[in-house]
Structure formats: C-alpha cells, structure tokens
Design an enzyme around this catalytic site. Structure first.
Site, mmCIF file in Angstrom:
data_model
loop_
_atom_site.group_PDB
_atom_site.id
_atom_site.type_symbol
_atom_site.label_atom_id
_atom_site.label_comp_id
_atom_site.label_asym_id
_atom_site.label_seq_id
_atom_site.Cartn_x
_atom_site.Cartn_y
_atom_site.Cartn_z
ATOM 1 N N LYS A 1 0.829 -1.211 0.000
ATOM 2 C CA LYS A 1 0.000 0.000 0.000
ATOM 3 C C LYS A 1 0.861 1.257 0.000
ATOM 4 O O LYS A 1 0.677 2.159 -0.812
ATOM 5 C CB LYS A 1 -0.924 0.041 1.231
ATOM 6 N N ARG B 1 11.492 -6.142 5.023
ATOM 7 C CA ARG B 1 11.173 -4.706 4.901
ATOM 8 C C ARG B 1 12.123 -3.909 5.785
ATOM 9 O O ARG B 1 12.411 -4.271 6.914
ATOM 10 C CB ARG B 1 9.725 -4.443 5.336
ATOM 11 N N ARG C 1 10.992 -2.136 11.346
ATOM 12 C CA ARG C 1 9.979 -1.606 12.254
ATOM 13 C C ARG C 1 9.794 -2.531 13.448
ATOM 14 O O ARG C 1 9.811 -3.745 13.281
ATOM 15 C CB ARG C 1 8.642 -1.462 11.506
ATOM 16 N N ARG D 1 -1.426 -8.804 13.217
ATOM 17 C CA ARG D 1 -1.914 -7.816 12.245
ATOM 18 C C ARG D 1 -2.680 -8.500 11.108
ATOM 19 O O ARG D 1 -3.687 -7.979 10.630
ATOM 20 C CB ARG D 1 -0.740 -6.991 11.700
HETATM 21 P P1 ADP Z 1 1.063 -1.937 7.708
HETATM 22 O O1 ADP Z 1 2.246 -1.386 6.982
HETATM 23 O O2 ADP Z 1 1.364 -3.172 8.463
HETATM 24 O O3 ADP Z 1 -0.182 -2.058 6.881
HETATM 25 P P2 ADP Z 1 0.552 0.606 9.024
HETATM 26 O O4 ADP Z 1 1.831 1.325 8.926
HETATM 27 O O5 ADP Z 1 -0.559 1.023 8.117
HETATM 28 O O6 ADP Z 1 0.777 -0.953 8.928
HETATM 29 O O7 ADP Z 1 0.011 0.700 10.511
HETATM 30 C C1 ADP Z 1 0.826 0.338 11.623
HETATM 31 C C2 ADP Z 1 -0.033 0.191 12.860
HETATM 32 O O8 ADP Z 1 -0.701 1.435 13.146
HETATM 33 C C3 ADP Z 1 -1.179 -0.826 12.752
HETATM 34 O O9 ADP Z 1 -0.751 -2.144 13.040
HETATM 35 C C4 ADP Z 1 -2.165 -0.292 13.791
HETATM 36 O O10 ADP Z 1 -1.755 -0.620 15.106
HETATM 37 C C5 ADP Z 1 -2.014 1.213 13.631
HETATM 38 N N1 ADP Z 1 -2.984 1.783 12.670
HETATM 39 C C6 ADP Z 1 -2.697 2.398 11.485
HETATM 40 N N2 ADP Z 1 -3.818 2.788 10.858
HETATM 41 C C7 ADP Z 1 -4.855 2.413 11.669
HETATM 42 C C8 ADP Z 1 -6.279 2.530 11.575
HETATM 43 N N3 ADP Z 1 -6.874 3.111 10.519
HETATM 44 N N4 ADP Z 1 -7.014 2.017 12.589
HETATM 45 C C9 ADP Z 1 -6.442 1.445 13.664
HETATM 46 N N5 ADP Z 1 -5.124 1.299 13.816
HETATM 47 C C10 ADP Z 1 -4.318 1.785 12.833
HETATM 48 P P1 ADP Z 2 2.192 -1.796 3.279
HETATM 49 O O1 ADP Z 2 2.208 -0.292 3.214
HETATM 50 O O2 ADP Z 2 0.959 -2.384 2.648
HETATM 51 O O3 ADP Z 2 2.435 -2.321 4.658
HETATM 52 P P2 ADP Z 2 4.804 -1.677 1.947
HETATM 53 O O4 ADP Z 2 4.593 -0.755 0.800
HETATM 54 O O5 ADP Z 2 5.520 -1.172 3.133
HETATM 55 O O6 ADP Z 2 3.371 -2.331 2.387
HETATM 56 O O7 ADP Z 2 5.531 -2.981 1.388
HETATM 57 C C1 ADP Z 2 5.916 -4.044 2.265
HETATM 58 C C2 ADP Z 2 7.294 -4.567 1.880
HETATM 59 O O8 ADP Z 2 7.230 -5.255 0.633
HETATM 60 C C3 ADP Z 2 8.325 -3.463 1.697
HETATM 61 O O9 ADP Z 2 9.582 -3.986 2.100
HETATM 62 C C4 ADP Z 2 8.299 -3.199 0.190
HETATM 63 O O10 ADP Z 2 9.545 -2.702 -0.291
HETATM 64 C C5 ADP Z 2 8.012 -4.590 -0.368
HETATM 65 N N1 ADP Z 2 7.198 -4.597 -1.575
HETATM 66 C C6 ADP Z 2 6.253 -3.709 -1.973
HETATM 67 N N2 ADP Z 2 5.702 -4.073 -3.152
HETATM 68 C C7 ADP Z 2 6.309 -5.232 -3.510
HETATM 69 C C8 ADP Z 2 6.189 -6.124 -4.641
HETATM 70 N N3 ADP Z 2 5.313 -5.896 -5.636
HETATM 71 N N4 ADP Z 2 6.966 -7.221 -4.641
HETATM 72 C C9 ADP Z 2 7.846 -7.473 -3.649
HETATM 73 N N5 ADP Z 2 8.016 -6.674 -2.583
HETATM 74 C C10 ADP Z 2 7.260 -5.573 -2.501
#
Ligand code: ADP
Ligand code: ADP
Ligand code: ZN
Length: 213
Positions: free
Chosen positions: A13, A127, A160, A171
């Site tokens: 994302k 990551r 992280r 998660r």
């Molecule tokens: P990921 O990369 O794993 O999708 P995020 O960076 O979006 O995670 O979020 C990290 C953490 O922040 C989540 O595991 C949750 O604890 C909290 N968080 C982020 N966005 C939300 C939301 N919209 N509602 C509740 N918790 C959230």
């Molecule tokens: P999210 O925001 O959904 O938690 P990230 O954008 O942080 O996801 O991506 C999670 C991990 O996977 C990061 O280390 C990123 O560099 C890697 N990644 C993202 N897109 C791809 C892909 N298409 N194939 C392989 N690795 C990816």
C-alpha cells in the site's frame, strides 16, 4: 483523485500510494506514518497508540477518526488524497463517508491489493523503513543504493518494531477479521477495484493505473 488503499500489512500500500500520489499531485496520507510520528514525538496520542501498535492491534476507532478528520480538513487534501491504512474497520468507513460527504469533486475509489498471507510474511521479514522520512525498502526487491542508508534523506534504516513474527501474525488476523469486511462494504457500493499485488513493483503500479483509468 480520491483513493483508498485496502490490503493486508505488507501488501505494498505504502509503496504504491507514494508513487501514485507523486504522479497525480495529491497527498499520500498514511495513518501508520502519522501514528509513528506521534509515537516518536511522545504526544498523548503516541503514548496511547505505542503499546497497541507494538502488539499488532488496532488503535481505537474514535482516535483514528479524529486524526483523519483533522488531516482531511487541511487545504492540500481538498482536491484529492490517497488514504493508506484508513479505513481499517467498517465503523471507520462509515464515519469517513460523513467526513467527505460535503466535499466537491470526485467520488471515492477503493482499491484492494490482493496478496496471500504466505507472501506477506516473507515481504515483511525483509522490509526496512526510514525512521526519519518514512521511505520503505525491501532488502531483495527494492534495496537502498547504499546498505542500510535511506536514499532520500541519508538516515539509517531500521526494521519496524512491529515487523516481528508475532505482531505480524496479529496484524494479519486483525486484517482478516476487521478490514476485509471494509472491502465487502465498498463492494456492495460498487466502489471496489481488486488488483493482484504480486509481481514486480512497477508491474503492480501499471495494473493499478489501468484499473483506475
Ligand atoms: P502496515 O504497513 O502493516 O499495513 P501501518 O503502517 O498502516 O501498517 O500501521 C501500523 C499500525 O498502526 C497498525 O498495526 C495499527 O496498530 C495502527 N494503525 C494504522 N492505521 C490504523 C487505523 N486506521 N485504525 C487502527 N489502527 C491503525
Ligand atoms: P504496506 O504499506 O501495505 O504495509 P509496503 O509498501 O511497506 O506495504 O511494502 C511491504 C514490503 O514489501 C516493503 O519492504 C516493500 O519494499 C516490499 N514490496 C512492496 N511491493 C512489492 C512487490 N510488488 N513485490 C515485492 N516486494 C514488494
Ligand atoms: Zn529517509
């Protein structure tokens, strides 16, 4: 462009939202980044959120809705935005409707990135994130130019604290139980586009652009 990204943790994302935001000239709004900033700054919100995030749980809806309401009221979000990580519950999705109801311009589009759980675990293990500017790397698929140094700002990269196995499992569980119903909610409103999130980052980006066109 008013776009919501839905997808499991590690589905790409942030990676995709950042590129799309740059191309379309709208802000990339990541609630995860905003919360991590609050934790680093030691604010009241940060103090409440830190233990929940560390354990892989979800921060309470009322707090999250307050944060998003504030953020979307800022000038730069009036023409459009890309939401990454919000809404994560149906309650958040319903409240978001009210927040954007009066806004001019486009309807909300919702894009779901499909990535199976097995692939997620592998992605998150490699990551690396920049604690200073939020840039995201992957040791295999998207490495920084210089080992462990952020290309954008030069800070040292970290894994992280919530990218450990037990928090990732929590998660993923929260995603299946609380966030997948959000996809169903938007599907019932015919607003949902589903995109395969596997394969090279650039290919996924092209798929997203096609599905939005
Ligand atoms: P990921 O990369 O794993 O999708 P995020 O960076 O979006 O995670 O979020 C990290 C953490 O922040 C989540 O595991 C949750 O604890 C909290 N968080 C982020 N966005 C939300 C939301 N919209 N509602 C509740 N918790 C959230
Ligand atoms: P999210 O925001 O959904 O938690 P990230 O954008 O942080 O996801 O991506 C999670 C991990 O996977 C990061 O280390 C990123 O560099 C890697 N990644 C993202 N897109 C791809 C892909 N298409 N194939 C392989 N690795 C990816
Ligand atoms: Zn950086």
């Amino acid at each position: 462009m008013k776009l919501i990204f839905i997808g499991p943790p590690g589905s790409g994302k942030g990676t995709q939202a950042q590129q799309l935001a740059a191309r379309h000239g709208v802000p990339h709004i990541s609630t995860g980044d905003m919360l991590r900033e609050a934790v680093a700054d030691g604010t009241e919100l940060g103090k409440k959120a830190a233990p929940i995030m560390a354990a892989g749980g979800l921060v309470p809806d009322d707090l999250m809705i307050g944060i998003i309401k504030d953020r979307l009221s800022r000038d730069d979000a009036h023409k459009g935005f890309i939401l990454d990580g919000f809404p994560r519950t149906v309650e958040q999705a319903e409240k978001l409707e009210g927040i954007v109801a009066g806004n001019e311009g486009e309807k909300l589009k919702v894009l779901q990135l499909l990535v199976p759980d097995e692939a997620i675990v592998k992605r998150i293990a490699l990551r690396r994130s920049c604690p200073q500017c939020g840039a995201v790397y992957h040791l295999e698929h998207n490495p920084p130019t210089k080992d462990n140094v952020c290309d954008r700002c030069g800070a040292g990269l970290i894994a992280r604290p919530d990218d450990n196995e037990s928090a990732v499992r929590k998660r993923l569980e929260a995603f299946h139980r609380q966030t997948l119903p959000v996809a169903t909610y938007y599907k019932s409103k015919s607003a949902l586009r589903e995109v395969d999130g596997q394969g090279p980052i650039d290919e996924v980006f092209e798929r997203i652009e096609k599905s939005l066109a």
